[in-house]
Scaffold this motif. Sequence first.
Motif, short mmCIF file in Angstrom:
data_model
loop_
_atom_site.label_atom_id
_atom_site.label_comp_id
_atom_site.label_asym_id
_atom_site.label_seq_id
_atom_site.Cartn_x
_atom_site.Cartn_y
_atom_site.Cartn_z
N ASN A 25 0.83 -1.21 0.00
CA ASN A 25 0.00 0.00 0.00
C ASN A 25 0.86 1.26 0.00
OD1 ASN A 25 -2.51 1.20 -0.18
ND2 ASN A 25 -2.82 1.30 2.02
N THR A 86 3.36 5.89 2.18
CA THR A 86 2.64 4.74 2.73
C THR A 86 1.30 5.23 3.26
OG1 THR A 86 4.74 3.75 3.39
CG2 THR A 86 2.74 2.83 4.37
N LYS A 88 -2.50 4.63 5.20
CA LYS A 88 -3.04 3.87 6.33
C LYS A 88 -3.94 2.75 5.82
CE LYS A 88 -2.78 7.62 9.62
NZ LYS A 88 -3.50 8.54 10.50
N GLU A 89 -4.22 1.77 6.70
CA GLU A 89 -5.08 0.65 6.34
C GLU A 89 -6.42 1.15 5.82
OE1 GLU A 89 -4.98 -2.92 6.30
OE2 GLU A 89 -2.91 -2.49 6.74
N GLY A 90 -6.87 0.57 4.74
CA GLY A 90 -8.19 0.92 4.19
C GLY A 90 -8.16 2.05 3.18
N SER A 91 -7.07 2.78 3.09
CA SER A 91 -6.96 3.88 2.11
C SER A 91 -6.28 3.35 0.85
CB SER A 91 -6.13 5.03 2.68
OG SER A 91 -6.76 5.59 3.78
N SER A 92 -6.70 3.89 -0.29
CA SER A 92 -6.06 3.53 -1.55
C SER A 92 -6.26 4.67 -2.54
CB SER A 92 -6.61 2.24 -2.12
OG SER A 92 -7.96 2.41 -2.50
#
Length: 96
Positions: A25, A86, A88-92
């Motif tokens: 990610n 980089t 965070k979790e869940g972001s794209s």
Amino acid sequence: MIEPSKVLKESRVTEKATNLTANLNQYTFEVFPDATRTQVKQAVEQVFKVDVAKVNVLNVKPRVRPDRMRRNRAGRVSGMKKAIVTLKEGSSIEMI
């Protein structure tokens, strides 16, 4: 507030950058030489509406390599400043 057009030049789409995006990610951008980590973080968050966890910045030095169009005389590949962001979790980020 900073203008993102003063910080981000373009996203780097290479085999290594695509691998980082798929597995970790992380997204790679070419940035202007005087940009700092915090400016890169703010610009990415403002443009793509995502949460940034970490920013790594590195300077790619210019190098000399043979230019095949000019009978292998030395040519120059210009240097640049690159940022690996980089999320965070869940972001794209949707890259087209």
